[in-house]
Scaffold this active site. Structure first.
Site, PDB file in Angstrom:
ATOM      1  N   ARG A  79      15.577  -1.874  -3.793  1.00  0.00           N
ATOM      2  CA  ARG A  79      14.232  -2.065  -4.341  1.00  0.00           C
ATOM      3  C   ARG A  79      14.266  -2.262  -5.853  1.00  0.00           C
ATOM      4  O   ARG A  79      15.048  -1.596  -6.560  1.00  0.00           O
ATOM      5  CB  ARG A  79      13.360  -0.817  -4.027  1.00  0.00           C
ATOM      6  CG  ARG A  79      13.246  -0.506  -2.541  1.00  0.00           C
ATOM      7  CD  ARG A  79      12.662  -1.655  -1.745  1.00  0.00           C
ATOM      8  NE  ARG A  79      11.353  -2.045  -2.236  1.00  0.00           N
ATOM      9  CZ  ARG A  79      10.206  -1.522  -1.831  1.00  0.00           C
ATOM     10  NH1 ARG A  79      10.199  -0.604  -0.891  1.00  0.00           N
ATOM     11  NH2 ARG A  79       9.055  -1.916  -2.339  1.00  0.00           N
ATOM     12  N   PRO A 115       0.820  -1.224   0.000  1.00  0.00           N
ATOM     13  CA  PRO A 115       0.000   0.000   0.000  1.00  0.00           C
ATOM     14  C   PRO A 115       0.852   1.272   0.000  1.00  0.00           C
ATOM     15  O   PRO A 115       1.780   1.404   0.778  1.00  0.00           O
ATOM     16  CB  PRO A 115      -0.797  -0.118   1.300  1.00  0.00           C
ATOM     17  CG  PRO A 115      -0.786  -1.573   1.636  1.00  0.00           C
ATOM     18  CD  PRO A 115       0.524  -2.093   1.136  1.00  0.00           C
ATOM     19  N   GLU A 116       0.539   2.169  -0.919  1.00  0.00           N
ATOM     20  CA  GLU A 116       1.194   3.472  -0.991  1.00  0.00           C
ATOM     21  C   GLU A 116       0.129   4.542  -0.761  1.00  0.00           C
ATOM     22  O   GLU A 116      -1.035   4.195  -0.475  1.00  0.00           O
ATOM     23  CB  GLU A 116       1.876   3.648  -2.367  1.00  0.00           C
ATOM     24  CG  GLU A 116       2.865   2.521  -2.668  1.00  0.00           C
ATOM     25  CD  GLU A 116       3.711   2.786  -3.910  1.00  0.00           C
ATOM     26  OE1 GLU A 116       3.868   3.958  -4.307  1.00  0.00           O
ATOM     27  OE2 GLU A 116       4.208   1.809  -4.494  1.00  0.00           O
ATOM     28  N   ARG A 168       0.780 -10.551   6.086  1.00  0.00           N
ATOM     29  CA  ARG A 168       2.151 -10.669   6.603  1.00  0.00           C
ATOM     30  C   ARG A 168       2.382  -9.986   7.951  1.00  0.00           C
ATOM     31  O   ARG A 168       3.420 -10.193   8.570  1.00  0.00           O
ATOM     32  CB  ARG A 168       3.146 -10.154   5.565  1.00  0.00           C
ATOM     33  CG  ARG A 168       3.172 -11.084   4.350  1.00  0.00           C
ATOM     34  CD  ARG A 168       4.226 -10.720   3.348  1.00  0.00           C
ATOM     35  NE  ARG A 168       5.564 -10.721   3.914  1.00  0.00           N
ATOM     36  CZ  ARG A 168       6.640 -10.338   3.267  1.00  0.00           C
ATOM     37  NH1 ARG A 168       6.537  -9.927   2.026  1.00  0.00           N
ATOM     38  NH2 ARG A 168       7.818 -10.345   3.847  1.00  0.00           N
ATOM     39  N   HIS A 187     -12.644 -13.725   6.629  1.00  0.00           N
ATOM     40  CA  HIS A 187     -11.449 -14.189   5.932  1.00  0.00           C
ATOM     41  C   HIS A 187     -10.412 -14.604   6.987  1.00  0.00           C
ATOM     42  O   HIS A 187     -10.346 -13.988   8.052  1.00  0.00           O
ATOM     43  CB  HIS A 187     -10.939 -13.021   5.075  1.00  0.00           C
ATOM     44  CG  HIS A 187      -9.840 -13.375   4.140  1.00  0.00           C
ATOM     45  ND1 HIS A 187      -8.529 -13.482   4.561  1.00  0.00           N
ATOM     46  CD2 HIS A 187      -9.848 -13.641   2.818  1.00  0.00           C
ATOM     47  CE1 HIS A 187      -7.773 -13.797   3.510  1.00  0.00           C
ATOM     48  NE2 HIS A 187      -8.548 -13.909   2.449  1.00  0.00           N
ATOM     49  N   LYS A 197       1.562   7.165   4.589  1.00  0.00           N
ATOM     50  CA  LYS A 197       0.960   5.833   4.618  1.00  0.00           C
ATOM     51  C   LYS A 197       0.260   5.540   5.951  1.00  0.00           C
ATOM     52  O   LYS A 197      -0.167   4.416   6.177  1.00  0.00           O
ATOM     53  CB  LYS A 197       2.037   4.773   4.358  1.00  0.00           C
ATOM     54  CG  LYS A 197       2.728   4.935   3.000  1.00  0.00           C
ATOM     55  CD  LYS A 197       3.808   3.880   2.840  1.00  0.00           C
ATOM     56  CE  LYS A 197       4.651   4.122   1.613  1.00  0.00           C
ATOM     57  NZ  LYS A 197       5.751   3.136   1.499  1.00  0.00           N
TER      58      LYS A 197
END
Ligand SMILES: [Zn+2]
Length: 268
Positions: free
Chosen positions: A257, A2-3, A119, A99, A58
């Protein structure tokens, strides 16, 4: 990962909870609670209503308040960070519909708000008052959507770094991740390893303008859109070419990256 546009999408999800009291907090995995226990979350939040959420980079902040009035500075906030795989979504609230990665569920009159995360690299923090919230956000730079040119230039140019590394640093400017930064540099026609000290006045203006326009174009979609007219739309394909000039794109690592760029549009 997510950004800024993804988190802005989660802010819109959270906005639907505004004004609704928390009836229950179901924590199925306390591994996403940072510096607070399940009991602390339940005790502090049950009965309080969600206020108007705000975002910084974020980070997503949900100020809480007693039902029927506005948030006070001595009331808690929930501070979300989505790490690599976090999301926020409304779930049907039916038995067995959850979920397996729904780690925390806020049951409200508006439905069940789920924090889902595979994660668990980040998660939820509980700030008992506004001062504690400010402390959590203290190391974060100005938001990439809002920062002005002079501040942007001052912060990025202050250290001797490669431009990609500087843009990725959340304490310098907040909200940009790997996809956005590659997209912005491609649009600004700057090679990712260009030292910030080598940027001229025009480069700074251009980079700042491209950062804003890229972020603003992505926000309504709630992600960095993989459109074929964007570099992002080409990055995961073998043998992909630059959407602007058709040259095969190059791949390398910058600051650890995965980095994609066009050797013709972004010469080093
Ligand atoms: Zn090109």
């Amino acid at each position: 990962m997510p950004e800024l546009p993804d988190v802005e999408g989660f802010r819109r999800v959270l906005r639907r909870a505004a004004g609704h009291p928390v009836e229950a907090v179901d924590v199925s995995d306390a591994g996403v609670l940072r510096d607070a226990s399940t009991a602390d979350f339940r005790r502090s939040l049950t009965g309080l209503a969600f206020g108007t959420p705000r975002r910084l980079g974020k980070w997503l902040v949900a100020p809480m308040h007693a039902p029927g009035r506005r948030h006070r500075t001595d009331e808690p906030s929930v501070v979300f960070h989505f790490g690599m795989t976090g999301e926020l979504l409304w779930c049907p609230g039916e038995p067995d519909s959850r979920h397996p990665h729904d780690r925390v569920v806020f049951v409200t009159g508006a439905g069940e708000l789920c924090f889902r995360d595979l994660r668990k690299l980040q998660g939820l923090r509980l700030a008992h008052e506004d001062a504690a919230c400010d402390e959590i956000l203290a190391g974060t730079g100005p938001d990439a959507e809002a920062i002005g040119l002079e501040d942007f230039r001052g912060r990025l140019g202050a250290t001797r770094r490669q431009v990609k590394t500087a843009l990725m640093d959340q304490s310098t400017v907040a909200g940009l991740g790997n996809l956005l930064v590659d997209e912005i540099l491609w649009r600004a026609r700057l090679h990712p390893t260009t030292p910030t000290r080598a940027l001229a006045d025009d480069d700074w203006r251009h980079l700042h303008r491209r950062m804003r326009s890229t972020v603003r174009a992505a926000i309504p979609t709630g992600r960095v859109p993989p459109r074929s007219s964007w570099l992002t739309g080409r990055r995961d394909q073998d043998g992909s070419t630059c959407p602007r000039c058709g040259t095969p794109v190059r791949r390398t690592r910058v600051g650890g990256r995965a980095t994609v760029w066009c050797p013709r549009c972004q010469p080093s």
